[in-house]
Design a protein around this motif. Structure first.
Motif, PDB file in Angstrom:
ATOM      1  N   PRO A  91       3.576  -6.236  12.344  1.00 29.54           N
ATOM      2  CA  PRO A  91       4.280  -5.302  10.696  1.00 29.54           C
ATOM      3  C   PRO A  91       5.481  -4.879  10.453  1.00 29.54           C
TER       4      PRO A  91
ATOM      5  N   ILE B 139       5.484  -1.468   0.988  1.00 25.05           N
ATOM      6  CA  ILE B 139       3.590  -1.962   0.945  1.00 25.05           C
ATOM      7  C   ILE B 139       2.935  -2.454  -0.264  1.00 25.05           C
TER       8      ILE B 139
ATOM      9  N   VAL C 178       4.295  -5.897   1.591  1.00 28.89           N
ATOM     10  CA  VAL C 178       3.168  -6.405   2.649  1.00 28.89           C
ATOM     11  C   VAL C 178       1.661  -6.812   1.958  1.00 28.89           C
TER      12      VAL C 178
ATOM     13  N   PHE D 281      -0.531 -10.565   2.442  1.00 28.16           N
ATOM     14  CA  PHE D 281      -2.038 -10.497   2.571  1.00 28.16           C
ATOM     15  C   PHE D 281      -2.599 -10.646   1.428  1.00 28.16           C
TER      16      PHE D 281
ATOM     17  N   ARG E 178      -1.619 -14.925   4.711  1.00 32.23           N
ATOM     18  CA  ARG E 178      -0.007 -14.548   6.305  1.00 32.23           C
ATOM     19  C   ARG E 178      -0.397 -16.019   6.973  1.00 32.23           C
TER      20      ARG E 178
ATOM     21  N   ALA F   3      -4.112   2.548  -5.011  1.00 34.91           N
ATOM     22  CA  ALA F   3      -4.653   2.574  -3.700  1.00 34.91           C
ATOM     23  C   ALA F   3      -6.116   1.401  -3.475  1.00 34.91           C
ATOM     24  N   LEU F   4      -6.436   1.525  -4.627  1.00 31.96           N
ATOM     25  CA  LEU F   4      -8.251   1.039  -4.614  1.00 31.96           C
ATOM     26  C   LEU F   4      -8.159  -0.609  -4.454  1.00 31.96           C
TER      27      LEU F   4
ATOM     28  N   PHE G 291      -5.890  -1.955  -3.299  1.00 28.57           N
ATOM     29  CA  PHE G 291      -5.078  -2.556  -2.146  1.00 28.57           C
ATOM     30  C   PHE G 291      -6.422  -2.328  -0.992  1.00 28.57           C
ATOM     31  N   LEU G 292      -7.403  -1.133  -1.394  1.00 28.10           N
ATOM     32  CA  LEU G 292      -8.455  -1.163  -0.320  1.00 28.10           C
ATOM     33  C   LEU G 292      -9.712  -2.149  -0.011  1.00 28.10           C
TER      34      LEU G 292
ATOM     35  N   MET H 116      -7.769  -5.348   1.147  1.00 31.93           N
ATOM     36  CA  MET H 116      -8.011  -4.877   2.151  1.00 31.93           C
ATOM     37  C   MET H 116      -9.224  -5.582   2.954  1.00 31.93           C
ATOM     38  N   LEU H 117     -10.222  -4.951   2.225  1.00 32.56           N
ATOM     39  CA  LEU H 117     -11.398  -4.800   2.652  1.00 32.56           C
ATOM     40  C   LEU H 117     -12.572  -6.926   2.369  1.00 32.56           C
TER      41      LEU H 117
ATOM     42  N   PRO I 134      -9.724  -9.974   3.780  1.00 33.28           N
ATOM     43  CA  PRO I 134      -8.342  -9.612   4.559  1.00 33.28           C
ATOM     44  C   PRO I 134      -8.200 -11.061   5.062  1.00 33.28           C
ATOM     45  N   ARG I 135      -8.047 -11.953   4.171  1.00 33.45           N
ATOM     46  CA  ARG I 135      -7.388 -13.130   5.247  1.00 33.45           C
ATOM     47  C   ARG I 135      -6.500 -13.933   4.482  1.00 33.45           C
TER      48      ARG I 135
END
Lengths: 346, 292
Positions: A55, A244, A247, A251, A255, A290-291, A293-294, A297-298, A301-302
């Motif tokens: 990464p 960011i 990336v 995500f 990926r 940012a939110l 983003f989070l 991710m949560l 994630p795949r």
């Protein structure tokens, strides 16, 4: 490539090529230009971050290197046709790749965590350089490029078309990697680097190659960006948020897939522009970003494509399993045959 | 020569503060194998909290530390519970990097909205007093900052080496699986450990706010320095982080004093590259476990 794959790719690029000729509003074409830039960078990042599992958080540094290379090459120059900077793009890609080569050799001695640390530190170092080496970069006053002599009505079109071509290159490279030994080697590195090395995969070689190609492409996007903006400042040319965004797009889409980074770029860049437009330049934008983003991710994630693919596969399998009228014994027999399949299906 | 010695004095004093910030960072990595990219943002958050207490109630930033550490401890635990614990185990290290980056952005956004993006500084009555010893200038704030960092690091040392919780933390750092087998609740240790890392960031933040003007984006300056320090010290080694903090801050201050302040940032990266070439596991790191 399967026939459906060729059709999908061909159709996608024909549509992309035709889009600017539909008389779209300037802001739409402008948005598309940025979507394309990010789609290319996400596809490039995917080669290292997606396939090889390294990464990199430093890709924005190479974006900046490309932007400054372009600016230095054409700063104060007079353009006749306006296409000269595009002709210089391969050279800028080469500059990015050549700078990336030693960085890759040093940083890829380490594994994921430390690799991320080295690359992000490299990013901040390049940013410091961009601010401080005033004789070269103009410091915080920035550098100007000549304005392209394109007609105002279709000013964005040449940039757009060049970016479409670059996206095609990035996706063909990805596709080529997926179908070749290089791609297999990268996936092996991601799965278990030591084992891969043990069975004779040229681990170091493919990693460094993937990184150089990836940052070379990123530098080329930086070059196009600089020419498009005609004025570059260090805080925008070398911006951690670019890393960011790239990336995150990879995500979100998925990926190590061909279409994932492109899909992620379309969704996120459009969403980002809307957010920026709605919330203006205010700092709530950063919080919202940012939110998002989070949450991605949560919850995903795949990424979208792998998740969808699995859904479809599961549904198909369920349909196949439910198809025969005789449940129970018949199905377990089936399962037994499937498990043996790799040995002698024919 | 004078500039060199002055640089060394300045560097050692500053190094104490960096050691404190980096100790939290490396502790978090040691326990959870998470590179916390939000450590810099948490330091700046601590600085803002100290600033607000100073402006609103006239509370001295050093005295504010017990309050800010408790608040930031809570924040750290919350971040771990909300964002890091739910991650799936197989690609945790990659995802956690990005999640902590997102947390850094979130904190940056919150700080920008609350305190705007102009530079703030904490102007105490003793902010400008200094002593002259043998012709070298030593500012009072830096000495206090150094002393406080030593005190905080001492407390951290006692916590890690003299308490049950500390023993659980050290066991988890050494070998997470065996620690779990021996009945250590790794989830709880992880949450408390992240809180502890955030608390050290808060203490360091108070000091940072006294030493330098800061704004919400200052965490970008901090994070690359912290990361170089942690890698030099050996990821997961608190003692290593302290030694590396002093080394890196000193070399950077010497470069600033003798060459130019603009190039002192580069020393961090140069140190990092050197470490990776010569001793990739860092000064006190061990091979074969964790990241390298």
């Amino acid at each position: 490539m399967s026939r459906a794959g060729v059709a999908r790719g061909g159709g996608f690029f024909l549509l992309l090529l035709a889009l600017p000729f539909f008389g779209l509003a300037h802001w739409v074409v402008n948005l598309l230009v940025f979507v394309l830039m990010f789609a290319i960078m996400a596809s490039a990042w995917n080669l290292v971050g997606g396939f090889a599992g390294y990464p990199s958080l430093g890709h924005a540094a190479f974006f900046g290197i490309g932007a400054y290379s372009m600016a230095l090459m054409f700063h104060g120059a007079a353009l006749s046709s306006g296409y000269e900077p595009f002709v210089a793009l391969p050279l800028i890609g080469l500059v990015g790749a050549v700078i990336g080569w030693p960085i890759a050799i040093i940083s890829m001695r380490t594994r994921a965590d430390v690799f991320a640390i080295v690359t992000i530190t490299f990013l901040f170092m390049i940013q410091t350089l961009a601010f401080n080496v005033r004789s070269l970069t103009g410091g915080s006053q920035g550098l100007s490029l000549p304005v392209a002599p394109f007609p105002a009505a279709s000013y964005e079109r040449p940039f757009y078309l060049v970016l479409v071509a670059m996206l095609a290159v990035a996706m063909l490279l990805t596709f080529g990697a997926m179908r070749s030994k290089i791609g297999l080697s990268l996936v092996a590195v991601r799965a278990d680097e030591d084992k891969a090395r043990g069975i004779g995969v040229r681990v170091s070689g493919v990693k460094v190659l993937a990184f150089s190609v990836s940052v070379g492409l990123t530098a080329m996007v930086g070059g196009v960006w600089a020419y498009y903006e005609t004025f570059i400042y260090p805080q925008f040319a070398v911006d951690p948020l670019i890393t960011i965004a790239v990336v995150l797009m990879t995500f979100l889409g998925g990926r190590a897939t061909l279409w994932g980074p492109v899909l992620g770029a379309v969704i996120l860049e459009a969403g980002q522009q809307t957010l920026a437009y709605r919330l203006g330049g205010s700092q709530f934008y950063l919080i919202a970003y940012a939110l998002v983003f989070l949450v991605i991710m949560l919850l995903l994630p795949r990424g979208i494509l792998p998740t969808l693919e699995e859904r479809i596969r599961l549904r198909r399998r369920a349909r196949v399993a439910n198809a025969p009228d005789t449940p129970g014994a018949a199905r377990t027999a089936d399962a037994g045959r499937v498990a043996l399949a790799p040995g002698g299906r024919s | 020569m004078h500039a060199l010695v002055q640089g060394v004095i300045l560097g050692v004093l500053t190094g104490g503060v960096y050691a404190l910030m980096a100790s939290g960072q490396t502790l978090i990595f040691g326990i959870m194998k998470v590179v916390n990219l939000a450590q810099g943002a948490m330091v700046i958050m601590g600085a803002y909290l100290a600033y607000q207490l100073f402006v609103s109630f006239g509370l001295d930033p050093f005295l504010a530390i017990p309050i800010t550490t408790v608040v930031m401890f809570g924040l750290g635990v919350a971040v771990q519970l909300l964002f890091l614990r739910p991650l799936r185990r197989d690609d945790k290290s990659e995802l956690s990097l990005l999640v902590t980056f997102a947390v850094a952005l979130l904190l940056e956004g919150i700080m920008s909205v609350t305190w705007s993006t102009t530079y703030r500084s904490i102007n105490t009555s003793y902010a400008n007093s200094s002593w002259t010893v043998l012709g070298y200038q030593i500012t009072a704030v830096r000495v206090w900052a150094f002393a406080l960092s030593l005190l905080a690091l001492g407390l951290l040392f006692l916590l890690l080496n003299r308490t049950r919780f500390g023993r659980a933390v050290r066991a988890t750092v050494q070998n997470p699986e065996s620690a779990r087998l021996l009945g250590i609740e790794s989830d709880r240790v992880a949450a408390l450990g992240f809180g502890l890392g955030a608390a050290t960031a808060a203490a360091a933040g108070s000091v940072y706010g006294l030493l330098y003007p800061f704004y919400s984006g200052s965490h970008y300056d901090l994070i690359s320095r912290l990361l170089s320090i942690v890698v030099l010290g050996g990821l997961g080694s608190v003692g290593g982080a302290v030694v590396a903090g002093v080394i890196v801050a000193t070399s950077s201050a010497v470069v600033a004093a003798t060459v130019s302040p603009a190039w002192s940032e580069m020393t961090f990266f140069a140190v990092l590259i050197l470490v990776l070439l010569v001793r990739p596991q860092g000064l006190f790191g061990t091979v074969g476990r964790g990241a390298i």
